[in-house]
Design a protein around this motif. Sequence first.
Motif, mmCIF file in Angstrom:
data_model
loop_
_atom_site.group_PDB
_atom_site.id
_atom_site.type_symbol
_atom_site.label_atom_id
_atom_site.label_comp_id
_atom_site.label_asym_id
_atom_site.label_seq_id
_atom_site.Cartn_x
_atom_site.Cartn_y
_atom_site.Cartn_z
ATOM 1 N N ILE A 26 -6.908 -8.148 -2.221
ATOM 2 C CA ILE A 26 -5.490 -8.211 -1.872
ATOM 3 C C ILE A 26 -4.986 -6.776 -1.654
ATOM 4 O O ILE A 26 -5.658 -5.813 -2.044
ATOM 5 C CB ILE A 26 -4.665 -8.936 -2.960
ATOM 6 C CG1 ILE A 26 -4.598 -8.104 -4.242
ATOM 7 C CG2 ILE A 26 -5.225 -10.324 -3.241
ATOM 8 C CD1 ILE A 26 -3.622 -8.664 -5.267
ATOM 9 N N PRO A 27 -3.804 -6.611 -1.060
ATOM 10 C CA PRO A 27 -3.301 -5.257 -0.820
ATOM 11 C C PRO A 27 -3.227 -4.434 -2.111
ATOM 12 O O PRO A 27 -2.945 -4.966 -3.178
ATOM 13 C CB PRO A 27 -1.907 -5.503 -0.239
ATOM 14 C CG PRO A 27 -1.989 -6.857 0.383
ATOM 15 C CD PRO A 27 -2.907 -7.642 -0.493
ATOM 16 N N SER A 28 -3.497 -3.149 -1.993
ATOM 17 C CA SER A 28 -3.397 -2.260 -3.149
ATOM 18 C C SER A 28 -1.948 -2.139 -3.584
ATOM 19 O O SER A 28 -1.018 -2.558 -2.861
ATOM 20 C CB SER A 28 -3.939 -0.881 -2.794
ATOM 21 O OG SER A 28 -3.087 -0.252 -1.844
ATOM 22 N N ILE A 29 -1.737 -1.554 -4.747
ATOM 23 C CA ILE A 29 -0.370 -1.381 -5.245
ATOM 24 C C ILE A 29 0.438 -0.523 -4.270
ATOM 25 O O ILE A 29 1.596 -0.834 -3.961
ATOM 26 C CB ILE A 29 -0.391 -0.758 -6.651
ATOM 27 C CG1 ILE A 29 -0.921 -1.787 -7.665
ATOM 28 C CG2 ILE A 29 1.005 -0.295 -7.063
ATOM 29 C CD1 ILE A 29 -1.069 -1.272 -9.070
ATOM 30 N N ARG A 30 -0.186 0.541 -3.747
ATOM 31 C CA ARG A 30 0.519 1.414 -2.799
ATOM 32 C C ARG A 30 0.870 0.645 -1.525
ATOM 33 O O ARG A 30 1.982 0.767 -0.985
ATOM 34 C CB ARG A 30 -0.347 2.619 -2.464
ATOM 35 C CG ARG A 30 0.324 3.591 -1.485
ATOM 36 C CD ARG A 30 -0.524 4.819 -1.257
ATOM 37 N NE ARG A 30 -0.660 5.613 -2.481
ATOM 38 C CZ ARG A 30 -1.372 6.725 -2.558
ATOM 39 N NH1 ARG A 30 -2.024 7.170 -1.482
ATOM 40 N NH2 ARG A 30 -1.451 7.393 -3.695
ATOM 41 N N GLN A 31 -0.070 -0.151 -1.010
ATOM 42 C CA GLN A 31 0.203 -0.937 0.199
ATOM 43 C C GLN A 31 1.327 -1.939 -0.020
ATOM 44 O O GLN A 31 2.177 -2.153 0.841
ATOM 45 C CB GLN A 31 -1.068 -1.663 0.643
ATOM 46 C CG GLN A 31 -2.134 -0.742 1.222
ATOM 47 C CD GLN A 31 -3.452 -1.462 1.443
ATOM 48 O OE1 GLN A 31 -3.799 -2.398 0.717
ATOM 49 N NE2 GLN A 31 -4.203 -1.023 2.474
ATOM 50 N N PHE A 36 6.571 -4.616 0.556
ATOM 51 C CA PHE A 36 7.731 -5.256 -0.066
ATOM 52 C C PHE A 36 8.929 -4.309 -0.214
ATOM 53 O O PHE A 36 9.995 -4.744 -0.642
ATOM 54 C CB PHE A 36 7.352 -5.798 -1.447
ATOM 55 C CG PHE A 36 6.385 -6.954 -1.414
ATOM 56 C CD1 PHE A 36 6.842 -8.241 -1.150
ATOM 57 C CD2 PHE A 36 5.028 -6.763 -1.613
ATOM 58 C CE1 PHE A 36 5.961 -9.314 -1.118
ATOM 59 C CE2 PHE A 36 4.130 -7.832 -1.581
ATOM 60 C CZ PHE A 36 4.607 -9.114 -1.328
ATOM 61 N N HIS A 37 8.704 -3.042 0.118
ATOM 62 C CA HIS A 37 9.760 -2.036 -0.032
ATOM 63 C C HIS A 37 10.290 -2.003 -1.471
ATOM 64 O O HIS A 37 11.499 -2.037 -1.719
ATOM 65 C CB HIS A 37 10.923 -2.314 0.948
ATOM 66 C CG HIS A 37 10.495 -2.373 2.380
ATOM 67 N ND1 HIS A 37 10.089 -1.253 3.090
ATOM 68 C CD2 HIS A 37 10.365 -3.430 3.231
ATOM 69 C CE1 HIS A 37 9.762 -1.615 4.323
ATOM 70 N NE2 HIS A 37 9.915 -2.932 4.436
ATOM 71 N N MET A 38 9.339 -1.966 -2.396
ATOM 72 C CA MET A 38 9.669 -1.934 -3.817
ATOM 73 C C MET A 38 8.918 -0.800 -4.494
ATOM 74 O O MET A 38 7.944 -0.260 -3.951
ATOM 75 C CB MET A 38 9.329 -3.272 -4.487
ATOM 76 C CG MET A 38 10.162 -4.434 -3.983
ATOM 77 S SD MET A 38 9.742 -5.984 -4.818
ATOM 78 C CE MET A 38 10.732 -7.153 -3.891
#
Length: 433
Positions: A26-31, A36-38
Motif C-alpha cells: 500500500i502507499p507509504s506514509i509519505r505518499q 490525503f493532504h494530511m
Amino acid sequence: MKKYEIVYEKIKADILNGYLHKDEKIPSIRQSCNLFHMSQTTIEKAYDKLVLDGYIKSLPQIGYIVKFTREQIRLHREIEKVQNEEKEDVYTYDFRIKSVSKDSFEMDTWKRYLKEVMNNKESMSMYGMAQGEPELRQVLSRYAYKNRGILSHPDQMLVGSNYQSLLFILCGMMDKNLIVGMEEDAPLQTKRVFEAYGFKIIFLSRFNFMEDLKNNSIDILYITPACFGNHKEPISSRIADELLVYSASQNILIVEDDYNGELTYRSSSRQALHSLSIDDNVIYLGSFSRLLIPSFRISYMILNEKYTNIYKAQEAMYGPTASKIEQLAFVRYIQNGYLDKHLRKLKKEYKEKSEYMEYLLKKYTKIPFYLNEAYMSYFNEDLCVKDLKLKCEEKNIGITYSNKGIEIGFANISMKDMEQGIVQLIEIIEGVQ
C-alpha cells in the motif's frame, strides 16, 4: 469522523472490496500524506489502527502490505450481515428468550477492571493475539473443567467475539463439500456460516433424532445439548451415550454449542458432551452472552487434537476478533471469583422467576406449555403468528417466535411486571387461536 478515521476507513474499504489484495504493497506514509493532504502523525495513527485490526502489516525495508486474505474478507462480510440483522427493540414486557438479567451483573466491578487494564501502558502497547490472550485461555481452561467437566489444554482454545466468528474459523480449516446435520430449528446464524462455506445441510427431526441421524450420511453434527429435542430440554444421558458411540464409529465430528449449559437451576448439573467424548471427536463452543450482558462479546472454542494442529499451522492467517481489553479484564473478573459469584446469583434469580412464571401460566390459562431451564415454550402449529406479532407489538410485548409456536423467557422482566405481562399475553394468544 476524525481525520485519521477517514484514512483508516478508505484503506479498509479498498481491502474488503478487493481493490487491494493480500501481500500487495500500500502507499507509504509519505505518499499517503500527499494523497490525503494530511499530516504524517494522522497517517501514522491510521496505519497503526489498520495494523492493530489485522488489515495490514509492516515489513522492514519494504513498508506496509495487505495482510487480509480472501477467507478473512468473507468472514468479515458474513459477520457483518448477521450483526446488521440484529434488531434492538425495547419492550414494556420483554419475554424474549435471548434477553438476560440486567440487574445481576457487577457493573461497577467490571468497570474497575477495564480501567485497570487500560491504565497498564505496557499491555496496551502490544497487539492482541489471534488465538486469544494466554492468561484468559488458561483461566477459561480451568473454568471449563470446573463447570463443564472438560479437560483441555489452553493451546486447544480459541477466543473470539462470538460463536459465529469462531465457527467461521473452524469451517475455514475444514475440507470443502462436507455434509452438516443439525436440528430443523437450529439458529439462523449457524446455518448461514455453514452455507457460506458451501456445506450441504441436512435437517434432523426433533422427534426421531437418532433414527434420522443414522438414516443420513453426514460429516459434521451441530448440536445444542442443553436445548435439545421436541421440548428443548437437556439431552438425556441415554441419547448422549448413544450419540457419542455412534459418531465415533462413523467418524462424525460433533460441534457442541453449549448454549445455556451452565445455567441449571431446576435440575442437576450436567456434563458437556465434550467431557464424555470417547474418541476426541467433539469440538466445544462456549459463550457468556446468557451469563453476563449481551454487549460483552467473548466466546471460546475448544478444538480437538486434529484441528489444534491445523490451526497452529495456519495461525498467521488469522487476527484477533475479541477485544484485548475485555479479555484481560475478564481474566481478573474470573480469578477474583466474580464469575462464580455471578453464576450463583443468576441461578437463584432465574429459579425464582421460572417458578413464578410457571405459577402464573397455570393460574391464567389452560394452554399447554413446556418448562425448560432457559424459558417456557408453547407449541401450536395452528397459531396465527402474523396476527400474534401484530397484537403483541400493539401492546409492546416482546416474545420469541418459532415454526412450532412461541417461546417466552423471564430473564429481563421483573417479578412485579411479570403478572400483568402474562395476563396481557394470554389474552392475545387466546384471541388469535
